[in-house]
Scaffold this motif. Structure first.
Motif, PDB file in Angstrom:
ATOM      1  N   ASN A 154      -0.225   9.779  -0.776  1.00  0.00           N
ATOM      2  CA  ASN A 154      -0.029   8.458  -1.379  1.00  0.00           C
ATOM      3  C   ASN A 154      -0.024   8.486  -2.895  1.00  0.00           C
ATOM      4  O   ASN A 154       0.745   7.776  -3.534  1.00  0.00           O
ATOM      5  CB  ASN A 154      -1.106   7.495  -0.875  1.00  0.00           C
ATOM      6  N   ASP A 190       3.990   5.149   1.040  1.00  0.00           N
ATOM      7  CA  ASP A 190       3.024   4.165   1.498  1.00  0.00           C
ATOM      8  C   ASP A 190       3.317   3.898   2.966  1.00  0.00           C
ATOM      9  O   ASP A 190       4.373   3.352   3.312  1.00  0.00           O
ATOM     10  CB  ASP A 190       3.170   2.886   0.674  1.00  0.00           C
ATOM     11  N   ASN A 211       4.613   0.653   4.261  1.00  0.00           N
ATOM     12  CA  ASN A 211       5.964   0.257   3.891  1.00  0.00           C
ATOM     13  C   ASN A 211       6.960   0.852   4.898  1.00  0.00           C
ATOM     14  O   ASN A 211       7.087   2.067   5.011  1.00  0.00           O
ATOM     15  CB  ASN A 211       6.270   0.759   2.471  1.00  0.00           C
ATOM     16  N   ASP A 237       9.550   3.275   3.502  1.00  0.00           N
ATOM     17  CA  ASP A 237       8.952   4.576   3.177  1.00  0.00           C
ATOM     18  C   ASP A 237       8.804   5.426   4.435  1.00  0.00           C
ATOM     19  O   ASP A 237       9.067   6.640   4.418  1.00  0.00           O
ATOM     20  CB  ASP A 237       7.580   4.379   2.527  1.00  0.00           C
TER      21      ASP A 237
END
Length: 310
Positions: free
Chosen positions: A38, A59, A62, A65
């Protein structure tokens, strides 16, 4: 069959205890490794430590992501951030991204999820949230394996206890309450065996416990005392101090959100009265050897710490 030369493996929370214990095994088998983290600090550290891997920052909350880091991935080791207030959402979001990758005729073939022992314990919020993730994974249509580690031996700050003149372990709950322990050494090796022979472990759920018999922190500290040659005492600290100090440390030294503190509070209250008990038979079978006993772990860690100091 797994193609260890060409398959791409994704390891999440790569700087954490469990993934750190897994990566050395994976480096000896998989040729293509992607490590998720992260923070910038973790990314830099991982890149320096494992120069032949691909390090990605993402993340897991998300969705885009998750989709990005799953591109071309064949198999994934999924560990989620501890005590996250939205852990169930993180898990579901990630599983959805795996499903989408597979349905788009991608290479995704298997998800190995590191859950927790007894996710059915509803009083433990950090366990209960994983119950929903397990259910979602089981019903997802993905090939999966679920590993359920118990209380980690590595929670004991052994290096500090060795350093202190009169060592005291500040226990976050009643030190006379019994626990079953596992070491990340055994977790990493067991996870590697699953990832390297994943077709043998499809739809399996494995409880990961190292200690043959439960023991409490008074007994654990007595073992440490015997090995390091000086008395180590276990003393319970105040509830508020335990929650505030521990959860702040888990949150990277920053003041944690209220929901995160509530999760920790519930866990400490539960541990104070009931502990956490499991059985080491399955882990022994999975490893093909004796699981690591507490005294054996202490001796191994003491040697590691001494070697690091020389």
């Amino acid at each position: 069959m797994p193609d260890l030369q060409n398959d791409l493996i994704l390891i999440t929370c790569a700087s954490g205890k469990q993934s750190s214990a897994l990566i050395p095994h994976i480096l000896r088998s998989y040729q293509n490794i992607r490590l998720q983290c992260n923070s910038d600090t973790s990314a830099k550290s991982l890149s320096q430590k494992y120069p032949n891997t691909e390090v990605v920052q993402a993340d897991l909350f998300n969705a885009s992501d998750c989709t990005r880091i799953l591109k071309d991935v064949t198999v994934c080791w999924l560990v989620l951030p501890p005590f996250h207030p939205h852990e169930t959402t993180l898990g579901v979001t990630f599983i959805d991204a795996c499903i989408a990758q597979k349905e788009a005729r991608g290479s995704f073939a298997h998800l190995v999820y590191s859950s927790v022992i007894h996710p059915i314990l509803q009083k433990l919020l950090n366990h209960d949230c994983k119950r929903y993730i397990e259910e979602y994974l089981i019903e997802s249509g993905l090939s999966y394996t679920i590993l359920q580690p118990t209380h980690m031996m590595e929670m004991l700050p052994l290096a500090k206890l060795m350093q202190d003149e009169k060592p005291i372990y500040p226990c976050n709950w009643d030190p006379k309450t019994k626990f079953s322990f596992v070491t990340t050494k055994d977790v990493g090796e067991a996870a590697a065996k699953v990832l390297e022979n994943r077709e043998k472990h499809v739809a399996a759920t494995y409880q990961l416990v190292s200690t043959a018999s439960p023991l409490n922190y008074v007994e654990a500290c007595a073992i440490v005392s015997k090995v390091i040659g000086k008395e180590v005492k276990a003393e319970q600290r105040g509830f508020e101090d335990a929650v505030n100090t521990s959860i702040k440390m888990i949150n990277g030294g920053k003041e944690p959100p209220k929901a995160m503190k509530e999760i920790g509070s519930r866990m400490f209250l539960y541990y104070n009265e009931r502990g956490l008990i499991g059985n080491n038979n399955v882990l022994g079978w999975l490893l093909g050897r004796e699981t690591t006993g507490y005294e054996e772990w202490v001796k191994l860690k003491v040697e590691e710490i001494k070697s690091g100091q020389n």
